[in-house]
Design an enzyme around this catalytic site. Structure first.
Site, mmCIF file in Angstrom:
data_model
loop_
_atom_site.group_PDB
_atom_site.id
_atom_site.type_symbol
_atom_site.label_atom_id
_atom_site.label_comp_id
_atom_site.label_asym_id
_atom_site.label_seq_id
_atom_site.Cartn_x
_atom_site.Cartn_y
_atom_site.Cartn_z
ATOM 1 N N ASN A 28 26.182 48.500 33.499
ATOM 2 C CA ASN A 28 27.240 48.539 32.789
ATOM 3 C C ASN A 28 27.798 48.243 31.655
ATOM 4 O O ASN A 28 28.089 48.940 30.562
ATOM 5 C CB ASN A 28 28.041 49.559 33.370
ATOM 6 C CG ASN A 28 29.322 48.608 34.251
ATOM 7 O OD1 ASN A 28 28.316 47.261 34.747
ATOM 8 N ND2 ASN A 28 29.524 48.916 35.449
ATOM 9 N N GLU A 72 32.171 42.326 43.677
ATOM 10 C CA GLU A 72 32.699 43.505 42.769
ATOM 11 C C GLU A 72 31.648 44.657 42.542
ATOM 12 O O GLU A 72 30.646 44.476 42.042
ATOM 13 C CB GLU A 72 32.980 42.897 41.152
ATOM 14 C CG GLU A 72 34.544 43.470 40.604
ATOM 15 C CD GLU A 72 33.851 45.001 40.366
ATOM 16 O OE1 GLU A 72 34.037 45.707 40.634
ATOM 17 O OE2 GLU A 72 33.561 45.016 38.618
ATOM 18 N N CYS A 98 33.512 50.833 36.980
ATOM 19 C CA CYS A 98 34.047 51.006 38.156
ATOM 20 C C CYS A 98 35.077 51.067 38.345
ATOM 21 O O CYS A 98 35.614 51.857 39.192
ATOM 22 C CB CYS A 98 33.480 49.539 38.913
ATOM 23 S SG CYS A 98 34.451 48.241 38.804
ATOM 24 N N GLU A 155 37.994 38.198 40.063
ATOM 25 C CA GLU A 155 37.402 37.010 39.148
ATOM 26 C C GLU A 155 38.669 37.778 37.725
ATOM 27 O O GLU A 155 39.680 38.292 37.660
ATOM 28 C CB GLU A 155 36.398 37.752 38.421
ATOM 29 C CG GLU A 155 34.635 37.621 39.373
ATOM 30 C CD GLU A 155 33.607 38.733 38.663
ATOM 31 O OE1 GLU A 155 33.040 37.942 38.502
ATOM 32 O OE2 GLU A 155 33.959 39.913 37.868
#
Length: 493
Positions: free
Chosen positions: A165, A266, A300, A473
């Site tokens: 994505n 993640e 997300c 991150e």
């Protein structure tokens, strides 16, 4: 549609037709079957990439292992300068990288350009982070002659498993962070979006990173499971960084258990977008549409469950519908397009099923709800009134479907928002600063965005809680620490 971008990557069509493991020669006797890369807006195949397997992954891991001692010993400033040159090349090749994103991920060109810009904020930040990796000296509290020292060292060669994505942004974030820490990397892009990782690896090579430091393993849907398993079980890789679904994250964790490999995960989200009656409704509507329909909802951090205070839900729904009516969905390279295609056929089919299920469970379809064209295009969709049994309420939507629900009180909506196994991102819109702060503390997610649709930036640590993952991150120190070990020493003076 024929792809004819102004490539400045020394003819990536040649690169993309052969696959690449940092200039390593192909294994003797290999017969890799190429797999197709589709244009999501048309469904047409526009390039093919070789499907590598566990043996190719083994070769890439060995290359990273061989390169690690020398690369990890480089001075921090040398790594920083390499990253700055990498960053410069990414920016210089922005148009070509953006075109690749459009063609393999289905985004609009404007979104793809924005993704490259966003990605480069990480390569820039991590160049500075390389020089900020420091230990400390501690004096024992009860023994005045005892000193403790800490140093931070790169964990070793690492595996980076990247999603489709955000094929540039997430890959570059992982690559730049690992390289800043002094790690060598083996990257496995998604089968849907392999070309962008190959292009990034080529630019890293041109930036001057030594052979074996950056390696790519392109795997088809058929060989992805064996390559992922190899990454997890191979003891030469000391860490896995994965972005993707919660189910796959759990599988990778199980496969990594035998070596207790460090994981940064993640994973999925089922975040809430909460609008109180005292919010600036125009601002909230703008933010919701921008948040929900970027990348056709395949984010997300997209708002999933839209909770609107009952006293303003009708007014707010009209504001949202008016904005959605202005969206124009189509091929990302065409002029005037605001919303691109879903990246995969399964994503488009799932969107059809989610709408049908929402209507079955009491939802009212106000606009959209259908596929169109020859590719994976799906109309921006607005639904109200679906019950909590509907899949659009219980599952991560990952598509251009917006579903709204009414609530009455603050305590009620906090309970609704937290009633999920996910914990990635929530959004709160209210002019009451006390209420906004209370929700920031009470909502169970790694990030809470207040009166904004922007949930993260390079300077801010990003990551979820609960089944949305573990680790961070980005951010100042947080992301790079995920690729480091802390070693202590003790000394009497």
């Amino acid at each position: 549609m024929v792809l004819s971008p102004r490539f400045t990557l020394n003819d990536p069509s040649l690169l993309l037709s052969t696959g690449w493991i940092n200039d390593a020669p192909a294994r003797s006797g290999t017969n890799r079957a190429p797999f197709d890369v589709q244009d999501p807006a048309t469904g047409e195949v526009w390039t093919r990439v070789e499907s590598m397997d566990a043996a190719d992954a083994d070769a890439a891991i060995q290359a990273a292992t061989d390169a690690f001692p020398a690369y990890s010993a480089l001075p921090a400033r040398t790594r920083a300068r390499l990253l700055l040159e990498f960053d410069r090349l990414v920016r210089e090749n922005k148009e070509d990288l953006a075109t690749l994103v459009v063609m393999e991920a289905g985004k609009t060109l404007a979104e793809a350009r924005a993704e490259v810009d966003y990605a480069a904020t990480y390569s820039w930040l991590m160049a500075a982070e390389a020089e900020r990796i420091q230990g400390e000296v501690l004096k024992a509290n009860e023994n005045p002659s005892l000193r403790f020292f800490t140093i931070k060292q790169p964990i070793g060669p690492v595996g980076l498993l990247c999603p489709w994505n955000f094929p540039i942004a997430i890959a570059l974030r992982k690559i730049a962070t690992a390289l800043a820490a002094g790690c060598t990397v083996v990257i496995k892009p998604s089968p849907e979006t392999p070309t962008t990782s190959l292009a990034l690896a080529l630019l890293a090579q041109r930036a001057g990173f030594p052979k074996g430091v950056v390696n790519v393993v392109t795997a088809s849907a058929e060989t992805t499971p064996e390559v992922g398993k190899k990454f997890c079980e191979d003891k030469r890789l000391k860490k896995i960084s994965f972005t993707g679904s919660t189910n796959v994250g759990k599988l990778l964790a199980a496969q990594s258990a035998s070596s207790l490999k460090k994981l940064t995960l993640e994973l999925g989200g089922n975040g809430s977008f909460i609008v109180f009656e005292d919010a600036d409704l125009e601002q909230a509507a703008d933010a919701l549409v921008a948040n929900k329909f970027r990348n056709a909802g395949q984010v997300c951090t997209c708002a999933n469950r839209i909770f609107i205070q009952a006293s303003v839900i009708d007014k707010f729904a009209e504001l949202v519908k008016a904005r959605v009516a202005k969206l124009n969905t189509g091929h990302g390279l065409d002029a005037g397009i605001t919303t691109g295609a879903l990246t995969t056929e399964r994503g488009a089919e799932r969107a059809v099923g989610l709408v049908a299920d929402a209507i079955k469970n009491g939802g009212t379809l106000h606009t959209g709800g259908k596929r169109f064209g020859t590719g994976f295009l799906f109309e921006p969709t607005v639904i109200t009134g679906a019950s909590k049994d509907a899949k659009v309420y219980k599952e991560e939507i990952f598509g251009p479907i917006l579903s709204m629900y009414a609530f009455e009180t603050e305590d009620e909506v906090v309970g609704l928002a937290n009633a999920t196994d996910m914990g990635l991102t929530n959004y709160v819109f209210s002019q009451n600063i006390g209420r906004a702060w209370r929700l920031y503390e009470k909502l169970e997610s790694g990030t809470v965005a207040i009166n904004t649709a922007i949930a993260n930036a390079a300077e801010s640590p990003f990551g979820g809680i609960k089944e949305s993952g573990s680790g961070k991150e980005g951010g100042l120190g947080y992301g790079v620490d995920e690729f480091l070990i802390v070693k202590s020493a003790a000394m009497t003076v």
